[in-house]
Design a protein around this motif. Structure first.
Motif, PDB file in Angstrom:
ATOM      1  N   GLY A  15      -6.959  15.984  -8.128  1.00 25.52           N
ATOM      2  CA  GLY A  15      -7.280  15.418  -6.829  1.00 25.52           C
ATOM      3  C   GLY A  15      -6.339  14.302  -6.424  1.00 25.52           C
ATOM      4  N   SER A  16      -6.663  13.672  -5.293  1.00 21.96           N
ATOM      5  CA  SER A  16      -5.815  12.627  -4.721  1.00 21.96           C
ATOM      6  C   SER A  16      -6.639  11.403  -4.340  1.00 21.96           C
ATOM      7  CB  SER A  16      -5.105  13.146  -3.464  1.00 21.96           C
ATOM      8  OG  SER A  16      -4.263  14.235  -3.753  1.00 21.96           O
ATOM      9  N   LEU A  17      -5.959  10.285  -4.349  1.00 21.04           N
ATOM     10  CA  LEU A  17      -6.523   9.023  -3.843  1.00 21.04           C
ATOM     11  C   LEU A  17      -5.395   8.243  -3.199  1.00 21.04           C
ATOM     12  CD1 LEU A  17      -8.809   7.644  -6.726  1.00 21.04           C
ATOM     13  CD2 LEU A  17      -9.568   8.388  -4.469  1.00 21.04           C
ATOM     14  N   ARG A  18      -5.748   7.402  -2.254  1.00 17.94           N
ATOM     15  CA  ARG A  18      -4.769   6.488  -1.674  1.00 17.94           C
ATOM     16  C   ARG A  18      -5.287   5.068  -1.815  1.00 17.94           C
ATOM     17  NH1 ARG A  18      -2.196   5.677   4.386  1.00 17.94           N
ATOM     18  NH2 ARG A  18      -4.254   4.770   4.795  1.00 17.94           N
ATOM     19  N   LEU A  19      -4.519   4.261  -2.515  1.00 14.65           N
ATOM     20  CA  LEU A  19      -4.843   2.854  -2.661  1.00 14.65           C
ATOM     21  C   LEU A  19      -4.123   2.054  -1.581  1.00 14.65           C
ATOM     22  CD1 LEU A  19      -4.503   2.393  -6.537  1.00 14.65           C
ATOM     23  CD2 LEU A  19      -6.449   3.259  -5.203  1.00 14.65           C
ATOM     24  N   SER A  20      -4.781   0.982  -1.152  1.00 19.16           N
ATOM     25  CA  SER A  20      -4.183   0.069  -0.177  1.00 19.16           C
ATOM     26  C   SER A  20      -4.150  -1.331  -0.765  1.00 19.16           C
ATOM     27  CB  SER A  20      -4.986   0.058   1.120  1.00 19.16           C
ATOM     28  OG  SER A  20      -5.012   1.334   1.715  1.00 19.16           O
ATOM     29  N   ASN A  73       4.970  -2.780   7.296  1.00 15.15           N
ATOM     30  CA  ASN A  73       5.136  -4.225   7.500  1.00 15.15           C
ATOM     31  C   ASN A  73       4.407  -4.720   8.742  1.00 15.15           C
ATOM     32  OD1 ASN A  73       6.591  -4.383   5.165  1.00 15.15           O
ATOM     33  ND2 ASN A  73       8.589  -4.641   6.146  1.00 15.15           N
ATOM     34  N   ALA A  74       4.159  -3.836   9.674  1.00 18.28           N
ATOM     35  CA  ALA A  74       3.414  -4.233  10.875  1.00 18.28           C
ATOM     36  C   ALA A  74       1.932  -4.445  10.565  1.00 18.28           C
ATOM     37  CB  ALA A  74       3.572  -3.179  11.965  1.00 18.28           C
ATOM     38  N   LYS A  75       1.450  -3.779   9.504  1.00 14.87           N
ATOM     39  CA  LYS A  75       0.034  -3.896   9.131  1.00 14.87           C
ATOM     40  C   LYS A  75      -0.164  -4.754   7.890  1.00 14.87           C
ATOM     41  CE  LYS A  75      -1.387   0.511  11.148  1.00 14.87           C
ATOM     42  NZ  LYS A  75      -2.047   1.813  10.918  1.00 14.87           N
ATOM     43  N   ASN A  76       0.929  -5.326   7.370  1.00 16.83           N
ATOM     44  CA  ASN A  76       0.843  -6.187   6.178  1.00 16.83           C
ATOM     45  C   ASN A  76       0.168  -5.466   5.011  1.00 16.83           C
ATOM     46  OD1 ASN A  76       1.966  -8.161   7.783  1.00 16.83           O
ATOM     47  ND2 ASN A  76       0.055  -9.262   8.108  1.00 16.83           N
ATOM     48  N   THR A  77       0.475  -4.216   4.858  1.00 19.91           N
ATOM     49  CA  THR A  77      -0.207  -3.411   3.857  1.00 19.91           C
ATOM     50  C   THR A  77       0.768  -2.501   3.112  1.00 19.91           C
ATOM     51  OG1 THR A  77      -2.232  -3.411   5.185  1.00 19.91           O
ATOM     52  CG2 THR A  77      -2.075  -1.754   3.458  1.00 19.91           C
ATOM     53  N   ALA A  78       0.561  -2.419   1.812  1.00 20.26           N
ATOM     54  CA  ALA A  78       1.277  -1.454   0.984  1.00 20.26           C
ATOM     55  C   ALA A  78       0.298  -0.377   0.537  1.00 20.26           C
ATOM     56  CB  ALA A  78       1.891  -2.143  -0.227  1.00 20.26           C
ATOM     57  N   TYR A  79       0.824   0.822   0.328  1.00 20.38           N
ATOM     58  CA  TYR A  79      -0.020   1.954  -0.033  1.00 20.38           C
ATOM     59  C   TYR A  79       0.500   2.627  -1.298  1.00 20.38           C
ATOM     60  CZ  TYR A  79      -1.300   1.371   4.870  1.00 20.38           C
ATOM     61  OH  TYR A  79      -1.716   0.847   6.078  1.00 20.38           O
ATOM     62  N   LEU A  80      -0.422   3.188  -2.042  1.00 21.51           N
ATOM     63  CA  LEU A  80      -0.055   4.013  -3.185  1.00 21.51           C
ATOM     64  C   LEU A  80      -0.794   5.338  -3.039  1.00 21.51           C
ATOM     65  CD1 LEU A  80       1.364   4.444  -5.858  1.00 21.51           C
ATOM     66  CD2 LEU A  80      -0.584   3.379  -7.009  1.00 21.51           C
ATOM     67  N   GLN A  81      -0.053   6.354  -2.671  1.00 16.65           N
ATOM     68  CA  GLN A  81      -0.614   7.699  -2.563  1.00 16.65           C
ATOM     69  C   GLN A  81      -0.499   8.369  -3.921  1.00 16.65           C
ATOM     70  OE1 GLN A  81      -2.121   9.332   0.126  1.00 16.65           O
ATOM     71  NE2 GLN A  81      -2.586  10.881  -1.420  1.00 16.65           N
TER      72      GLN A  81
END
Length: 125
Positions: A15-20, A73-81
């Motif tokens: 499966g998959s998850l996306r962390l923020s 960078n516009a949302k001040n967020t990094a993601y890990l898919q």
């Protein structure tokens, strides 16, 4: 810099998850980001890293081809898919940040100055 990680959970193998990781307290485009993980009884290990612009990324061999780090960078967020998850990916995942202009190795936790609280990822077989 304050970091707030989210998105963990329980998922079946494959499966998959996306962390923020939401950052505050500093201009987001001035900080490099990384994700680390720590499984019970094990050392904290590097997973992925991304530079300030998002133009350069680094991956642990164990996640290459399955995980993707990105940043908005516009949302001040990094993601890990995270795709094709395996039981051995089970761990607490931490996002980390540094404003140092020259980070050296993205893989070394001592090169990061700020850490989020961690989010649990559990992959069942």
């Amino acid at each position: 810099v304050q970091l707030q990680a989210s998105g963990g959970g329980l998922v079946q193998a494959g499966g998959s998850l996306r962390l923020s990781c939401a950052a505050s307290g500093r201009t987001f485009s001035s900080i490099s980001m990384g994700w680390f993980r720590q499984a019970p009884g094990k050392e904290r290990e590097f997973v992925v890293g991304i530079n300030r612009s998002g133009g350069t990324t680094y991956y642990a061999d164990s996640v290459k081809g399955r995980f993707t780090i990105s940043r908005d960078n516009a949302k001040n967020t990094a993601y890990l898919q995270m795709n094709s998850l395996k039981p051995e990916d089970t761990a607490v995942y931490y996002c980390a940040a540094t404003a140092r202009p020259y980070i050296g190795s993205f893989r070394a936790p001592e090169n990061y100055d700020h850490w989020g609280q961690g989010t649990q990822v559990t992959v069942s077989s």
